[in-house]
Write an enzyme that holds these catalytic residues in place. Structure first.
Site, PDB file in Angstrom:
ATOM      1  N   ARG A  23      73.572  13.274  -5.796  1.00 37.36           N
ATOM      2  CA  ARG A  23      72.597  12.182  -5.769  1.00 37.36           C
ATOM      3  C   ARG A  23      71.431  12.582  -4.883  1.00 37.36           C
ATOM      4  O   ARG A  23      71.627  13.230  -3.861  1.00 37.36           O
ATOM      5  CB  ARG A  23      73.234  10.915  -5.176  1.00 37.36           C
ATOM      6  N   ASN A  74      78.133  17.799  33.698  1.00 40.26           N
ATOM      7  CA  ASN A  74      77.343  16.880  32.888  1.00 40.26           C
ATOM      8  C   ASN A  74      76.639  15.907  33.837  1.00 40.26           C
ATOM      9  O   ASN A  74      77.257  15.377  34.750  1.00 40.26           O
ATOM     10  CB  ASN A  74      78.250  16.126  31.911  1.00 40.26           C
ATOM     11  N   ALA A 158      73.989  15.590  19.379  1.00 40.60           N
ATOM     12  CA  ALA A 158      73.484  16.435  20.476  1.00 40.60           C
ATOM     13  C   ALA A 158      72.295  15.752  21.138  1.00 40.60           C
ATOM     14  O   ALA A 158      71.344  15.362  20.454  1.00 40.60           O
ATOM     15  CB  ALA A 158      73.077  17.801  19.944  1.00 40.60           C
ATOM     16  N   HIS A 164      74.303  24.344  23.356  1.00 40.62           N
ATOM     17  CA  HIS A 164      75.264  24.118  24.437  1.00 40.62           C
ATOM     18  C   HIS A 164      76.569  23.564  23.887  1.00 40.62           C
ATOM     19  O   HIS A 164      76.610  23.055  22.773  1.00 40.62           O
ATOM     20  CB  HIS A 164      74.692  23.148  25.480  1.00 40.62           C
TER      21      HIS A 164
END
Ligand SMILES: [Zn+2]
Ligand SMILES: [Zn+2]
Length: 322
Positions: A23, A74, A158, A164
């Protein structure tokens, strides 16, 4: 012809609907405009990240240029070691304190390098850092599982385009891995060896070498999904040797070259399932799962646990090999 396929490992079904992908606009595409001008992961901007935990370097000191791979905490961690580990169980309701670790592996100093254009040497350094961090994190007995994953492209989740990966040290074993452990403990023979054999019979093999095989799983959740297994029973990813890392990097390079050629470098998710630290096992093969992000899961999938895949695995392999 459409058909439902039960996943041989997990309690879920996939509805194969060949042709649905044809599609118009069926596959998601994104064009990220990004020149890396403000990227905190680029070489020379080391002060823009929290202080580094680890690195492979050719020169320089921590938090200076000269690195090939860099590991940083983080900035907005999902888990931290500041909390004391603890379970709470009140009838139906259970909780565990969010004890754990959350590290980011910056895979390259260059903003334009990705798995689509890295050479084998560059890819092998990423696996070496996965191995090193896993071994170090496993020393913390409160971490029950070390989970390595990667999102590439905004639609795959991301938040930065600079290549990373992430490593989470978890206070519990992820349910998908638990399901696999339960499944293999019910079986006398190695299920993974069987999955590999069946993929060979079904012609769902993309490529192989002396140590690894890349195949499209029988009940692939998403179009062009590829799983990479070591050919022999190997439960623990962190026990991978340097020679095996070279073999693995060759396979990964080939997969991404083919994705690039046929699918024009799609967004993707990637993760590693390895055997949990506290459990002994012979009949397990750690594996790497690569899932291109070409379709979105929506109401039907979220509510039913049934996934619609418009490209059956055999078709995917035929196209990727063309
Ligand atoms: Zn960058
Ligand atoms: Zn096996």
């Amino acid at each position: 012809m459409t058909n439902f396929r039960k996943d041989p490992l997990y309690n879920r079904w996939v509805l194969m609907v060949p042709g649905r992908g044809k599609r118009p606009h069926a596959f998601y595409r994104e064009k990220e405009k990004d020149d890396g001008k403000v990227c905190p992961f680029c070489e020379g901007r080391e002060e823009k990240t929290p202080p580094e935990i680890d690195s492979f370097r050719v020169k320089g000191k921590a938090n200076e240029p000269g690195w090939k791979i860099r590991v940083v905490p983080n900035k907005y961690p999902a888990l931290t070691r500041e909390l004391k580990i603890g379970w709470v169980s009140k009838g139906l309701f259970q909780s565990i304190k969010g004890y754990g670790t959350h590290e980011v592996i910056i895979e390259t100093p260059s903003h334009s390098k990705t798995l689509y254009n890295m050479d084998e040497e560059e890819i092998s350094l990423i696996f070496k850092m996965y191995r090193k961090r896993t071994i170090i994190l496993k020393e913390d007995k409160n971490l029950k599982y070390i989970f390595i994953f990667k999102n590439y492209g905004r639609i795959a989740g991301a938040s930065f385009p600079h290549s990373h990966s992430q490593i989470l040290g978890l206070p519990l074993i992820p349910p998908f891995v638990e399901e696999e452990i339960k499944r293999i403990s019910d079986s006398l023979n190695c299920i993974y060896c069987h999955l590999i054999l069946k993929a060979r019979k079904d012609r769902r093999i993309l490529t192989k070498n002396s140590d690894f095989i890349a195949l499209a799983p029988y009940a692939s959740l998403v179009p062009y999904q590829i799983t990479v297994f070591p050919l022999e029973h190997k439960p623990y990813f962190e026990e991978i040797s340097d020679v095996e890392i070279n073999s693995l990097s060759r396979i990964i390079k080939e997969i991404f070259q083919r994705y690039n050629k046929i699918l024009r470098a799609p967004a993707f998710n990637f993760f590693i399932h390895t055997f949990p630290r506290d459990k002994r096992c012979k009949n397990y093969h750690y594996h790497l799962q690569i899932m291109p992000k070409l379709t979105l899961q929506a109401g039907f999938e979220m509510g039913s646990g049934i996934f619609i895949n418009p490209v059956p695995p055999k078709t995917a392999i035929r196209e990727l090999k063309s």
